[in-house]
Design a protein around this motif. Structure first.
Motif, PDB file in Angstrom:
ATOM      1  N   VAL A   1       0.838  -1.200   0.000  1.00  0.00           N
ATOM      2  CA  VAL A   1       0.000   0.000   0.000  1.00  0.00           C
ATOM      3  C   VAL A   1       0.870   1.245   0.000  1.00  0.00           C
ATOM      4  CG1 VAL A   1      -1.881  -1.172   1.192  1.00  0.00           C
ATOM      5  CG2 VAL A   1      -0.153   0.048   2.521  1.00  0.00           C
ATOM      6  N   GLU A   2       0.258   2.367  -0.338  1.00  0.00           N
ATOM      7  CA  GLU A   2       0.949   3.645  -0.283  1.00  0.00           C
ATOM      8  C   GLU A   2       1.177   4.039   1.183  1.00  0.00           C
ATOM      9  OE1 GLU A   2       2.206   5.216  -2.751  1.00  0.00           O
ATOM     10  OE2 GLU A   2       1.305   4.015  -4.363  1.00  0.00           O
ATOM     11  N   PRO A   3       2.262   4.775   1.467  1.00  0.00           N
ATOM     12  CA  PRO A   3       2.524   5.206   2.843  1.00  0.00           C
ATOM     13  C   PRO A   3       1.365   5.985   3.459  1.00  0.00           C
ATOM     14  CG  PRO A   3       4.468   5.544   1.504  1.00  0.00           C
ATOM     15  CD  PRO A   3       3.371   5.130   0.557  1.00  0.00           C
ATOM     16  N   SER A   4       0.635   6.754   2.651  1.00  0.00           N
ATOM     17  CA  SER A   4      -0.485   7.533   3.194  1.00  0.00           C
ATOM     18  C   SER A   4      -1.559   6.630   3.792  1.00  0.00           C
ATOM     19  CB  SER A   4      -1.091   8.421   2.103  1.00  0.00           C
ATOM     20  OG  SER A   4      -1.501   7.643   0.997  1.00  0.00           O
ATOM     21  N   GLU A   5      -1.824   5.487   3.145  1.00  0.00           N
ATOM     22  CA  GLU A   5      -2.825   4.554   3.661  1.00  0.00           C
ATOM     23  C   GLU A   5      -2.337   3.893   4.949  1.00  0.00           C
ATOM     24  OE1 GLU A   5      -5.364   0.578   2.257  1.00  0.00           O
ATOM     25  OE2 GLU A   5      -4.190   1.728   0.791  1.00  0.00           O
ATOM     26  N   ALA A   6      -1.074   3.467   4.943  1.00  0.00           N
ATOM     27  CA  ALA A   6      -0.514   2.850   6.148  1.00  0.00           C
ATOM     28  C   ALA A   6      -0.484   3.852   7.301  1.00  0.00           C
ATOM     29  CB  ALA A   6       0.885   2.320   5.860  1.00  0.00           C
TER      30      ALA A   6
END
Length: 275
Positions: free
Chosen positions: A218-223
């Motif tokens: 996943v993208e860092p923003s989602e994590a």
């Protein structure tokens, strides 16, 4: 205003954590190895001006924790500092280094760097903040670690290699567990969090980008979003010293093979990880 410190916030997950906390009305202090002007130029106008950058923090150096404290106390003559009475409600140790190695070709300097940044720096920062009375009561100290630090999940089927990565994460988990014992009566909650398999320069740099699709990266923003949600809503003081994956078993490559025999087929989210 609630105050947060994100250590290692100039890119990837740390950057997204700082931005999300700012959006949630935290006053955010964020460390970087670079000078302020360089970081703001690199990140551009979308990076909130209200986030206070603590510059020139190199976690491989023994004085990194002291420099962070000096900035927060206003002793460096940079930024706004905390003031005399305000303290940190949340600290997130996010900085990491991942350099691949094998049994045939371990690199001494790489191994030292990984352990300095990943497992030694959290202790040194926590010690300096504690000795300077900068933890609020109550507060939270979170180490972003990895399921890679779980010895139980390192099955024979997974193979070996990446000694520095796995051992530094395992050491970080132990540091967090011991900190939770020392800080429990001080009302500082310590959390150890595996944020998920992410699409970052660090994972790409060691060739993990070939597993992005199959591993559900996943993208860092989602994590960052799920990490902050877990910290704010799930990480209670009675969970201090525990090791969690907020996104659950979907981010744990060996979860079904290792955990189902112990925990049953319905693995929960968030997922308590084994040491």
């Amino acid at each position: 205003m609630t105050i947060a410190l994100v250590v290692g916030a100039s890119r990837g997950l740390g950057l997204e954590l700082a931005k999300i906390l700012h959006d949630r009305n935290f006053q955010v202090f964020a460390t970087s190895r670079s000078p302020v002007a360089q970081i703001r130029k690199e990140l551009g106008p979308d990076f909130p001006q209200e986030i206070n950058i603590i510059p020139n923090i190199d976690l491989t150096q023994r004085d990194a924790g002291e420099r962070i404290v000096s900035y927060l106390k206003g002793d460096l003559g940079l930024g706004v500092g905390l003031g005399e009475t305000r303290k940190l409600d949340l600290v997130i140790m996010n900085a990491g280094v991942f350099k691949a190695d094998t049994l045939e070709n371990p690199n001494w300097e790489d191994l030292l760097e990984m352990h300095k940044v990943v497992s030694i720096a959290p202790l040194m920062v926590a010690s300096n903040l504690y000795n300077s009375s900068l933890f609020a009561t109550p507060s939270k100290f979170v180490i972003i670690t990895s399921e890679g630090g779980s010895i139980a999940l390192r099955t024979r089927q997974e193979g070996g290699g990446n000694y520095g990565h796995h051992s530094s994460k395992a050491a970080a988990n132990m540091v967090g567990k011991l900190l939770s014992n020392d800080l429990y009566d001080k009302q500082v909650t310590v959390g150890l969090i595996h944020p998920g398999f992410m699409k970052t320069d660090m994972t790409k740099g060691v060739g993990y980008d070939e597993f992005y699709d199959s591993g559900g990266a996943v993208e860092p923003s989602e994590a960052a979003e799920t990490t902050v949600e877990f910290i704010m809503k799930e990480l209670s003081h009675d969970l201090s010293g525990t090791f969690y994956a907020p996104r659950g078993p979907r981010d744990i490559g060996q979860a079904e093979r290792v955990l189902i025999p112990v925990m049953g087929k319905e693995l929960p989210t968030p997922l308590l990880l084994p040491w």
